[in-house]
Design an enzyme around this catalytic site. Structure first.
Site, PDB file in Angstrom:
ATOM      1  N   CYS A  15       0.808  -1.225   0.000  1.00  0.00           N
ATOM      2  CA  CYS A  15       0.000   0.000   0.000  1.00  0.00           C
ATOM      3  C   CYS A  15       0.834   1.264   0.000  1.00  0.00           C
ATOM      4  O   CYS A  15       0.280   2.365  -0.120  1.00  0.00           O
ATOM      5  CB  CYS A  15      -0.955  -0.018   1.195  1.00  0.00           C
ATOM      6  SG  CYS A  15      -2.326  -1.182   0.975  1.00  0.00           S
ATOM      7  N   LYS A  18       0.346   3.335  -3.279  1.00  0.00           N
ATOM      8  CA  LYS A  18      -0.868   4.087  -3.589  1.00  0.00           C
ATOM      9  C   LYS A  18      -0.549   5.532  -3.955  1.00  0.00           C
ATOM     10  O   LYS A  18       0.416   6.108  -3.466  1.00  0.00           O
ATOM     11  CB  LYS A  18      -1.801   4.093  -2.370  1.00  0.00           C
ATOM     12  CG  LYS A  18      -2.558   2.800  -2.136  1.00  0.00           C
ATOM     13  CD  LYS A  18      -3.572   3.000  -1.017  1.00  0.00           C
ATOM     14  CE  LYS A  18      -4.446   1.781  -0.847  1.00  0.00           C
ATOM     15  NZ  LYS A  18      -5.464   1.985   0.214  1.00  0.00           N
ATOM     16  N   GLY A  45     -17.776   9.319  -0.445  1.00  0.00           N
ATOM     17  CA  GLY A  45     -17.569   9.325   1.003  1.00  0.00           C
ATOM     18  C   GLY A  45     -16.246   8.768   1.459  1.00  0.00           C
ATOM     19  O   GLY A  45     -16.040   8.586   2.655  1.00  0.00           O
ATOM     20  N   SER A  46     -15.333   8.491   0.536  1.00  0.00           N
ATOM     21  CA  SER A  46     -14.013   7.924   0.872  1.00  0.00           C
ATOM     22  C   SER A  46     -14.138   6.634   1.664  1.00  0.00           C
ATOM     23  O   SER A  46     -13.288   6.326   2.509  1.00  0.00           O
ATOM     24  CB  SER A  46     -13.177   8.939   1.669  1.00  0.00           C
ATOM     25  OG  SER A  46     -12.979  10.117   0.937  1.00  0.00           O
ATOM     26  N   ASP A  47     -15.199   5.874   1.396  1.00  0.00           N
ATOM     27  CA  ASP A  47     -15.393   4.630   2.132  1.00  0.00           C
ATOM     28  C   ASP A  47     -14.559   3.513   1.521  1.00  0.00           C
ATOM     29  O   ASP A  47     -13.881   3.694   0.502  1.00  0.00           O
ATOM     30  CB  ASP A  47     -16.869   4.247   2.154  1.00  0.00           C
ATOM     31  CG  ASP A  47     -17.356   3.919   3.557  1.00  0.00           C
ATOM     32  OD1 ASP A  47     -16.660   3.152   4.243  1.00  0.00           O
ATOM     33  OD2 ASP A  47     -18.408   4.440   3.962  1.00  0.00           O
ATOM     34  N   ASP A  65      -8.426  -4.045  -5.474  1.00  0.00           N
ATOM     35  CA  ASP A  65      -7.161  -3.544  -4.959  1.00  0.00           C
ATOM     36  C   ASP A  65      -6.033  -4.382  -5.551  1.00  0.00           C
ATOM     37  O   ASP A  65      -6.151  -5.604  -5.643  1.00  0.00           O
ATOM     38  CB  ASP A  65      -7.126  -3.639  -3.427  1.00  0.00           C
ATOM     39  CG  ASP A  65      -6.238  -2.565  -2.804  1.00  0.00           C
ATOM     40  OD1 ASP A  65      -5.127  -2.364  -3.326  1.00  0.00           O
ATOM     41  OD2 ASP A  65      -6.640  -1.950  -1.802  1.00  0.00           O
ATOM     42  N   ASP A  88     -11.512  -4.890   2.377  1.00  0.00           N
ATOM     43  CA  ASP A  88     -12.484  -3.814   2.197  1.00  0.00           C
ATOM     44  C   ASP A  88     -13.915  -4.303   2.407  1.00  0.00           C
ATOM     45  O   ASP A  88     -14.766  -3.559   2.898  1.00  0.00           O
ATOM     46  CB  ASP A  88     -12.341  -3.202   0.805  1.00  0.00           C
ATOM     47  CG  ASP A  88     -11.100  -2.349   0.662  1.00  0.00           C
ATOM     48  OD1 ASP A  88     -10.564  -1.927   1.702  1.00  0.00           O
ATOM     49  OD2 ASP A  88     -10.665  -2.114  -0.475  1.00  0.00           O
ATOM     50  N   GLY A 135     -10.389 -13.762 -14.005  1.00  0.00           N
ATOM     51  CA  GLY A 135      -9.560 -12.580 -13.847  1.00  0.00           C
ATOM     52  C   GLY A 135      -9.087 -12.033 -15.175  1.00  0.00           C
ATOM     53  O   GLY A 135      -9.575 -12.414 -16.251  1.00  0.00           O
ATOM     54  N   HIS A 136      -8.090 -11.162 -15.103  1.00  0.00           N
ATOM     55  CA  HIS A 136      -7.551 -10.511 -16.295  1.00  0.00           C
ATOM     56  C   HIS A 136      -6.070 -10.252 -16.082  1.00  0.00           C
ATOM     57  O   HIS A 136      -5.645  -9.899 -14.980  1.00  0.00           O
ATOM     58  CB  HIS A 136      -8.274  -9.194 -16.573  1.00  0.00           C
ATOM     59  CG  HIS A 136      -7.835  -8.509 -17.827  1.00  0.00           C
ATOM     60  ND1 HIS A 136      -8.063  -9.035 -19.084  1.00  0.00           N
ATOM     61  CD2 HIS A 136      -7.158  -7.349 -18.023  1.00  0.00           C
ATOM     62  CE1 HIS A 136      -7.561  -8.222 -19.998  1.00  0.00           C
ATOM     63  NE2 HIS A 136      -6.998  -7.190 -19.384  1.00  0.00           N
TER      64      HIS A 136
END
Length: 341
Positions: A15, A18, A45-47, A65, A88, A135-136
């Site tokens: 992280c 980011k 809301g930045s949730d 993520d 999350d 997936g990709h």
């Protein structure tokens, strides 16, 4: 071969990779607000994840993520990246159902290494009780891996990150300091014990802490990741509250303090300080603790605002999970501010 792995696997990973919160905010402010009444939680809301209502009794929780590696073992990296993406859903109070791989990998890379990454990720999805269904992948000069995750939740049981109440006690379910430990490891200064503790935290699902917290009166919840403890806490009190943090109660990996004093820090940590530092008042001089509180976490713990009558009992159950955790502060009425005592 070892030099090649270190180049691929330890390049601004986890992280810490980011975008900084200030840059991200400037971009998101330019997007039009969503207009669908069934979108119960969006980016405004930045949730931690989006929540979309399907029926009166059912909503889906969606998140994704991915990031570059922060450890040299590909299977461990896969576990960490998957656990981080799954977190999350748990921060919102949801249950994981399905996941899709997101992969960036060099065209001439060792496919056995890629197989180990995907194996590690699948192990965590299975532990979460979910199904890895596809997936990709794309070619890239560096390795990146993560998940797109779908979970479910009752629309009236969503845990938002900014709905805390005055008097709530703040529970943190994992220790801080992972980013500092990884910074020390990249220059071969981290001890084996510190590395083991960091990896144990990063690979541990937040599923079990989330299941415990759901049994109690939790008014707000988030997971502590790249924007640091203080960055995510600032989002929790955005509705207009003061958070009073007891510095001595904050759990962290013990050796992170010494590494912080030796300036094994991350650029992401300094971006966090620049972004949220104006809201924070440190009432004692403790440089190492400040850096720990600004330190970006990878798959960090849950930070929950819990009714004071439930907090001690909830903490007792959380302690049985085996990670340093604690009641680290309290929510009070007042203008948005964080006081660290």
């Amino acid at each position: 071969m070892k030099e090649q792995q270190e180049f691929v696997f330890c390049k601004g990973g986890g992280c810490t990779a980011k975008l900084g919160p200030a840059a991200l905010r400037r971009v998101l402010e330019k997007l039009p607000p969503p207009e669908d009444e069934n979108l119960l939680v969006g980016f405004d809301g930045s949730d931690d994840a989006a929540v979309y209502r399907l029926t009166e009794d059912l909503a889906i929780v969606q998140t994704l993520d991915f990031f570059p590696p922060m450890v040299e073992d590909p299977r461990t990296f896969g576990q960490i990246a998957a656990a981080n993406a799954l977190s999350d859903v748990y921060a919102m109070g949801g249950t994981v159902k399905n996941a899709l791989n997101i992969v960036c990998f060099p065209e001439q890379g060792d496919l056995n290494m890629l197989g180990e990454i995907l194996l590690g990720g699948s192990e965590k999805v299975r532990e979460a009780g979910g199904v890895l269904s596809g997936g990709h992948s794309i070619m890239d000069t560096d390795v990146k891996y993560g998940l797109a995750v779908t979970g479910v939740i009752h629309p009236r049981r969503i845990l938002r990150n900014n709905t805390c109440r005055p008097g709530d006690l703040l529970l943190l379910t994992k220790p801080l300091g992972v980013g500092i430990i990884n910074a020390a490891r990249r220059v071969q200064e981290a001890s084996p014990a510190a590395v083991r503790q960091a990896e144990a935290s990063m690979t541990a699902l937040n599923r079990y802490a989330s299941e415990i917290l759901r049994k109690y009166r939790v008014h707000g919840c988030t997971d502590v990741t790249g924007f640091s403890f203080l960055g995510h806490l600032s989002e929790m009190i955005a509705g207009g509250f003061i958070a009073v943090i007891q510095g001595d109660a904050v759990p962290y990996i013990p050796e992170a303090r010494g590494y912080a004093d030796d300036f094994y820090l991350t650029a992401a940590g300094q971006r966090n300080r620049n972004f949220v530092g104006g809201l924070v008042e440190f009432r004692r001089k403790d440089f190492a603790l400040e850096e720990i509180l600004f330190d970006p976490q990878t798959n960090g713990g849950l930070l929950a605002a819990v009714d004071p009558q439930d907090a001690l009992q909830a903490l007792g159950e959380l302690e049985e999970l085996g990670f340093p955790c604690g009641i680290v502060g309290e929510i009070q009425t007042g203008e948005q501010k964080i006081l660290v005592e």
